[in-house]
Motif scaffolding. Structure first.
Motif, PDB file in Angstrom:
ATOM      1  N   ALA A   1       0.151 -69.242   6.483  1.00 24.18           N
ATOM      2  CA  ALA A   1      -0.694 -69.048   7.667  1.00 24.18           C
ATOM      3  C   ALA A   1       0.062 -68.274   8.745  1.00 24.18           C
ATOM      4  CB  ALA A   1      -1.171 -70.393   8.202  1.00 24.18           C
ATOM      5  N   LEU A   2       1.346 -68.567   8.894  1.00 26.92           N
ATOM      6  CA  LEU A   2       2.176 -67.844   9.857  1.00 26.92           C
ATOM      7  C   LEU A   2       2.242 -66.357   9.499  1.00 26.92           C
ATOM      8  CD1 LEU A   2       5.543 -69.079  11.238  1.00 26.92           C
ATOM      9  CD2 LEU A   2       5.290 -66.757  10.464  1.00 26.92           C
ATOM     10  N   ILE A   3       2.467 -66.057   8.231  1.00 27.07           N
ATOM     11  CA  ILE A   3       2.549 -64.666   7.772  1.00 27.07           C
ATOM     12  C   ILE A   3       1.207 -63.960   7.960  1.00 27.07           C
ATOM     13  CG2 ILE A   3       2.834 -63.216   5.712  1.00 27.07           C
ATOM     14  CD1 ILE A   3       4.959 -65.329   4.797  1.00 27.07           C
ATOM     15  N   GLU A   4       0.120 -64.663   7.647  1.00 26.59           N
ATOM     16  CA  GLU A   4      -1.208 -64.065   7.839  1.00 26.59           C
ATOM     17  C   GLU A   4      -1.445 -63.737   9.312  1.00 26.59           C
ATOM     18  OE1 GLU A   4      -3.823 -66.874   5.973  1.00 26.59           O
ATOM     19  OE2 GLU A   4      -3.472 -66.018   3.982  1.00 26.59           O
ATOM     20  N   GLY A   5      -0.969 -64.599  10.207  1.00 25.03           N
ATOM     21  CA  GLY A   5      -1.081 -64.311  11.635  1.00 25.03           C
ATOM     22  C   GLY A   5      -0.262 -63.100  12.030  1.00 25.03           C
TER      23      GLY A   5
ATOM     24  N   MET B   1      -8.145 -66.780  12.870  1.00 26.94           N
ATOM     25  CA  MET B   1      -8.310 -67.536  11.619  1.00 26.94           C
ATOM     26  C   MET B   1      -6.948 -68.034  11.117  1.00 26.94           C
ATOM     27  SD  MET B   1     -11.281 -65.437   9.552  1.00 26.94           S
ATOM     28  CE  MET B   1     -10.692 -66.074   8.010  1.00 26.94           C
ATOM     29  N   ALA B   2      -5.957 -67.173  11.176  1.00 29.00           N
ATOM     30  CA  ALA B   2      -4.610 -67.559  10.730  1.00 29.00           C
ATOM     31  C   ALA B   2      -4.008 -68.607  11.666  1.00 29.00           C
ATOM     32  CB  ALA B   2      -3.710 -66.328  10.656  1.00 29.00           C
ATOM     33  N   ASN B   3      -4.245 -68.464  12.955  1.00 25.19           N
ATOM     34  CA  ASN B   3      -3.737 -69.432  13.921  1.00 25.19           C
ATOM     35  C   ASN B   3      -4.330 -70.815  13.667  1.00 25.19           C
ATOM     36  OD1 ASN B   3      -2.249 -70.049  16.470  1.00 25.19           O
ATOM     37  ND2 ASN B   3      -4.326 -70.482  17.182  1.00 25.19           N
ATOM     38  N   ARG B   4      -5.631 -70.840  13.447  1.00 29.62           N
ATOM     39  CA  ARG B   4      -6.290 -72.124  13.143  1.00 29.62           C
ATOM     40  C   ARG B   4      -5.736 -72.715  11.855  1.00 29.62           C
ATOM     41  NH1 ARG B   4     -12.104 -73.119  15.222  1.00 29.62           N
ATOM     42  NH2 ARG B   4     -11.814 -74.755  13.690  1.00 29.62           N
ATOM     43  N   ALA B   5      -5.550 -71.871  10.835  1.00 29.16           N
ATOM     44  CA  ALA B   5      -5.005 -72.349   9.557  1.00 29.16           C
ATOM     45  C   ALA B   5      -3.602 -72.913   9.757  1.00 29.16           C
ATOM     46  CB  ALA B   5      -4.984 -71.217   8.529  1.00 29.16           C
ATOM     47  N   PHE B   6      -2.785 -72.256  10.583  1.00 26.87           N
ATOM     48  CA  PHE B   6      -1.434 -72.737  10.852  1.00 26.87           C
ATOM     49  C   PHE B   6      -1.483 -74.135  11.473  1.00 26.87           C
ATOM     50  CE2 PHE B   6       2.127 -73.422  13.720  1.00 26.87           C
ATOM     51  CZ  PHE B   6       3.217 -73.131  12.910  1.00 26.87           C
TER      52      PHE B   6
ATOM     53  N   PRO C   1      -1.638 -56.864  17.883  1.00 25.10           N
ATOM     54  CA  PRO C   1      -0.903 -57.666  16.900  1.00 25.10           C
ATOM     55  C   PRO C   1       0.491 -58.010  17.415  1.00 25.10           C
ATOM     56  CG  PRO C   1      -1.893 -55.741  15.868  1.00 25.10           C
ATOM     57  CD  PRO C   1      -2.073 -55.584  17.352  1.00 25.10           C
ATOM     58  N   ARG C   2       0.929 -59.225  17.085  1.00 27.33           N
ATOM     59  CA  ARG C   2       2.267 -59.661  17.487  1.00 27.33           C
ATOM     60  C   ARG C   2       2.739 -60.782  16.576  1.00 27.33           C
ATOM     61  NH1 ARG C   2       1.765 -64.565  19.672  1.00 27.33           N
ATOM     62  NH2 ARG C   2      -0.189 -65.152  20.613  1.00 27.33           N
ATOM     63  N   SER C   3       4.033 -60.973  16.561  1.00 30.31           N
ATOM     64  CA  SER C   3       4.619 -62.077  15.812  1.00 30.31           C
ATOM     65  C   SER C   3       4.590 -63.319  16.692  1.00 30.31           C
ATOM     66  CB  SER C   3       6.064 -61.722  15.443  1.00 30.31           C
ATOM     67  OG  SER C   3       6.682 -62.817  14.835  1.00 30.31           O
ATOM     68  N   ASN C   4       4.441 -64.483  16.102  1.00 33.38           N
ATOM     69  CA  ASN C   4       4.391 -65.716  16.881  1.00 33.38           C
ATOM     70  C   ASN C   4       5.695 -66.483  16.712  1.00 33.38           C
ATOM     71  OD1 ASN C   4       3.828 -68.199  18.074  1.00 33.38           O
ATOM     72  ND2 ASN C   4       1.649 -67.879  17.737  1.00 33.38           N
ATOM     73  N   GLN C   5       6.605 -66.278  17.640  1.00 31.69           N
ATOM     74  CA  GLN C   5       7.912 -66.917  17.581  1.00 31.69           C
ATOM     75  C   GLN C   5       7.806 -68.438  17.669  1.00 31.69           C
ATOM     76  OE1 GLN C   5      10.601 -65.546  16.625  1.00 31.69           O
ATOM     77  NE2 GLN C   5      12.027 -67.190  17.002  1.00 31.69           N
ATOM     78  N   ASP C   6       6.877 -68.956  18.466  1.00 32.21           N
ATOM     79  CA  ASP C   6       6.708 -70.408  18.557  1.00 32.21           C
ATOM     80  C   ASP C   6       6.399 -70.999  17.189  1.00 32.21           C
ATOM     81  OD1 ASP C   6       7.102 -70.285  21.287  1.00 32.21           O
ATOM     82  OD2 ASP C   6       5.014 -70.687  21.816  1.00 32.21           O
ATOM     83  N   HIS C   7       5.495 -70.360  16.464  1.00 27.14           N
ATOM     84  CA  HIS C   7       5.138 -70.859  15.131  1.00 27.14           C
ATOM     85  C   HIS C   7       6.361 -70.849  14.212  1.00 27.14           C
ATOM     86  CE1 HIS C   7       0.484 -70.118  15.333  1.00 27.14           C
ATOM     87  NE2 HIS C   7       0.916 -70.917  16.274  1.00 27.14           N
ATOM     88  N   ARG C   8       7.158 -69.808  14.295  1.00 32.74           N
ATOM     89  CA  ARG C   8       8.361 -69.724  13.464  1.00 32.74           C
ATOM     90  C   ARG C   8       9.334 -70.864  13.772  1.00 32.74           C
ATOM     91  NH1 ARG C   8       8.095 -65.690  10.541  1.00 32.74           N
ATOM     92  NH2 ARG C   8       7.124 -63.728  11.071  1.00 32.74           N
ATOM     93  N   LEU C   9       9.515 -71.154  15.055  1.00 32.13           N
ATOM     94  CA  LEU C   9      10.438 -72.219  15.454  1.00 32.13           C
ATOM     95  C   LEU C   9       9.930 -73.593  15.012  1.00 32.13           C
ATOM     96  CD1 LEU C   9      11.375 -70.941  19.023  1.00 32.13           C
ATOM     97  CD2 LEU C   9      12.817 -70.896  16.965  1.00 32.13           C
ATOM     98  N   ILE C  10       8.631 -73.802  15.107  1.00 33.62           N
ATOM     99  CA  ILE C  10       8.044 -75.076  14.653  1.00 33.62           C
ATOM    100  C   ILE C  10       8.274 -75.243  13.160  1.00 33.62           C
ATOM    101  CG2 ILE C  10       5.874 -76.335  14.319  1.00 33.62           C
ATOM    102  CD1 ILE C  10       4.942 -74.931  17.015  1.00 33.62           C
ATOM    103  N   LEU C  11       7.999 -74.192  12.393  1.00 38.74           N
ATOM    104  CA  LEU C  11       8.206 -74.258  10.944  1.00 38.74           C
ATOM    105  C   LEU C  11       9.673 -74.506  10.617  1.00 38.74           C
ATOM    106  CD1 LEU C  11       7.287 -74.042   8.021  1.00 38.74           C
ATOM    107  CD2 LEU C  11       7.419 -71.534   8.246  1.00 38.74           C
TER     108      LEU C  11
ATOM    109  N   ASN D   1       8.205 -81.308  20.111  1.00 37.13           N
ATOM    110  CA  ASN D   1       8.505 -80.752  21.436  1.00 37.13           C
ATOM    111  C   ASN D   1       8.102 -79.279  21.510  1.00 37.13           C
ATOM    112  OD1 ASN D   1       9.542 -83.178  22.378  1.00 37.13           O
ATOM    113  ND2 ASN D   1      11.640 -82.671  21.806  1.00 37.13           N
ATOM    114  N   LEU D   2       8.415 -78.537  20.452  1.00 33.73           N
ATOM    115  CA  LEU D   2       8.040 -77.120  20.408  1.00 33.73           C
ATOM    116  C   LEU D   2       6.527 -76.953  20.414  1.00 33.73           C
ATOM    117  CD1 LEU D   2      10.619 -75.948  17.730  1.00 33.73           C
ATOM    118  CD2 LEU D   2      10.585 -75.231  20.141  1.00 33.73           C
ATOM    119  N   LEU D   3       5.831 -77.789  19.654  1.00 34.24           N
ATOM    120  CA  LEU D   3       4.374 -77.718  19.589  1.00 34.24           C
ATOM    121  C   LEU D   3       3.753 -78.017  20.955  1.00 34.24           C
ATOM    122  CD1 LEU D   3       1.809 -77.319  17.892  1.00 34.24           C
ATOM    123  CD2 LEU D   3       1.926 -79.769  17.337  1.00 34.24           C
TER     124      LEU D   3
END
Length: 127
Positions: free
Chosen positions: A28-32, A43-48, A87-97, A110-112
């Motif tokens: 989901a992160l990659i799709e975003g 859609m990718a954000n919701r899936a994440f 389009p942009r990368s979501n660093q927050d999502h990467r850190l959570i993962l 905490n990150l979430l």
């Protein structure tokens, strides 16, 4: 409200995450990251976010989160119309993962919290 409830769900979900769950979160992160339109991104954000909490085993909480995520989606679309979207990368999502991969559920929570609260602050009208 979403930040509080999604963190409760993640606290219960985190210890139950399997390699397959983590792979689904990463997908989901990659799709975003690869999204070309706001619709694809949302859609990718919701899936994440759904993949983060799905293993919590609390159907009523998950249903509540679905409703709150839908409200968030409406804000995202409204913001995109008013200020544009690119389009942009979501660093927050990467850190959570990353935190979940190391089984640091507290740090992921905490990150979430920070992630959701930041998005909510951006969506609120200036006073």
């Amino acid at each position: 409200m979403r930040a509080a409830l999604e963190v409760v769900a993640l606290r219960h979900s985190g210890p139950r995450l399997t390699i397959a769950h983590l792979a689904q979160i990463e997908l989901a992160l990659i799709e975003g990251d690869n999204a070309k339109t706001i619709e694809e991104f949302e859609m990718a954000n919701r899936a994440f976010h759904q993949a983060l909490v799905a293993p919590c085993g609390m159907p009523r909480l998950l249903a509540s989160l679905d409703g709150l995520q839908l409200a968030n989606s409406r804000l995202v679309f409204a913001m995109a119309r008013s200020v544009g979207w690119r389009p942009r990368s979501n660093q927050d999502h990467r850190l959570i993962l990353q935190a979940l991969r190391t089984r640091n559920v507290d740090h992921a929570c905490n990150l979430l919290t920070r992630h959701i609260q930041t998005i909510e602050r951006l969506a609120l009208p200036a006073s």
